[in-house]
Write a protein that holds these residues in place. Structure first.
Motif, short mmCIF file in Angstrom:
data_model
loop_
_atom_site.label_atom_id
_atom_site.label_comp_id
_atom_site.label_asym_id
_atom_site.label_seq_id
_atom_site.Cartn_x
_atom_site.Cartn_y
_atom_site.Cartn_z
N UNK A 28 -58.36 -2.38 -4.01
CA UNK A 28 -57.09 -2.34 -3.53
C UNK A 28 -56.07 -3.20 -3.91
N UNK A 29 -56.66 -4.44 -3.89
CA UNK A 29 -55.68 -5.41 -4.49
C UNK A 29 -54.96 -5.19 -5.96
N UNK A 30 -56.17 -4.87 -6.68
CA UNK A 30 -55.90 -4.43 -8.24
C UNK A 30 -54.76 -3.23 -8.13
N UNK A 31 -55.16 -2.22 -7.34
CA UNK A 31 -54.16 -0.96 -7.41
C UNK A 31 -53.00 -1.66 -6.83
N UNK A 32 -52.70 -2.27 -6.06
CA UNK A 32 -51.33 -2.84 -5.40
C UNK A 32 -50.64 -3.62 -6.52
N UNK A 33 -51.60 -4.39 -7.17
CA UNK A 33 -51.04 -5.22 -8.23
C UNK A 33 -50.41 -4.31 -9.45
N UNK A 34 -51.29 -3.55 -9.86
CA UNK A 34 -50.76 -2.55 -11.18
C UNK A 34 -49.70 -1.68 -10.77
N UNK A 35 -49.42 -1.25 -9.66
CA UNK A 35 -48.43 -0.29 -9.09
C UNK A 35 -47.20 -0.96 -8.83
N UNK A 36 -47.18 -2.31 -8.83
CA UNK A 36 -46.04 -3.19 -8.68
C UNK A 36 -45.58 -3.37 -7.13
N UNK A 37 -46.59 -2.96 -6.29
CA UNK A 37 -46.41 -3.36 -4.86
C UNK A 37 -46.33 -4.86 -4.41
N UNK A 38 -47.43 -5.55 -5.20
CA UNK A 38 -47.46 -6.99 -5.13
C UNK A 38 -47.08 -7.59 -6.59
N UNK A 39 -46.32 -8.55 -6.36
CA UNK A 39 -45.72 -9.35 -7.79
C UNK A 39 -46.01 -10.73 -7.40
N UNK A 40 -46.16 -11.65 -8.71
CA UNK A 40 -46.03 -12.95 -8.42
C UNK A 40 -44.55 -13.54 -8.08
N UNK A 41 -44.94 -14.60 -7.40
CA UNK A 41 -43.59 -15.24 -7.04
C UNK A 41 -42.48 -15.49 -8.01
N UNK A 42 -42.81 -16.06 -9.18
CA UNK A 42 -42.07 -16.21 -10.09
C UNK A 42 -41.16 -14.95 -10.53
N UNK A 43 -41.86 -13.83 -10.54
CA UNK A 43 -40.97 -12.45 -10.72
C UNK A 43 -40.05 -12.21 -9.76
N UNK A 44 -40.38 -12.54 -8.48
CA UNK A 44 -39.87 -12.25 -7.24
C UNK A 44 -38.33 -13.35 -7.19
N UNK A 45 -38.87 -14.44 -7.75
CA UNK A 45 -37.54 -15.55 -7.77
C UNK A 45 -36.63 -15.03 -9.05
N UNK A 46 -37.13 -14.60 -9.79
CA UNK A 46 -36.30 -14.24 -10.98
C UNK A 46 -35.45 -12.92 -10.83
N UNK A 47 -36.04 -12.21 -10.02
CA UNK A 47 -35.16 -10.94 -9.56
C UNK A 47 -34.03 -11.47 -8.28
#
Length: 94
Positions: free
Chosen positions: A22-41
């Motif tokens: 489930x965690x891998x699926x959420x990461x691959x679909x972009x539902x969970x992103x690393x904090x640095x990506x969120x900060x960049x956005x």
């Protein structure tokens, strides 16, 4: 198994694999992103917002200047029209 994972008990002994999947699926679909990506956005969003506000202010200043120019040109036209004598055969209404 932690108490908050109790609903996964129905899966059986493979609950760890299900949770990992489930965690891998959420990461691959972009539902969970690393904090640095969120900060960049967020930084990118703020930069775009600032650029939009700056452009909006410039556009409003341009519209103001254009309106003033049109009023000035209208005043000059009326002044020039009042200085020139009317052409023969043409009567202006007053």
């Amino acid at each position: 198994m932690p108490e908050w994972l109790a609903p996964l008990a129905a899966v059986g002994e493979n609950w760890e694999r299900v949770l990992l999947g489930l965690a891998v699926a959420l990461i691959l679909t972009g539902r969970i992103v690393p904090k640095f990506r969120l900060d960049e956005a967020r930084i990118d969003r703020d930069n775009w917002r600032a650029a939009h506000e700056k452009e909006h202010e410039a556009r409003m200043e341009h519209e103001k200047n254009t309106s003033e120019l049109i009023r000035s040109l209208d005043l000059v036209k009326r002044a020039l029209d009042s200085m020139t004598p009317p052409k023969e055969g043409r009567h202006e209404a007053t």
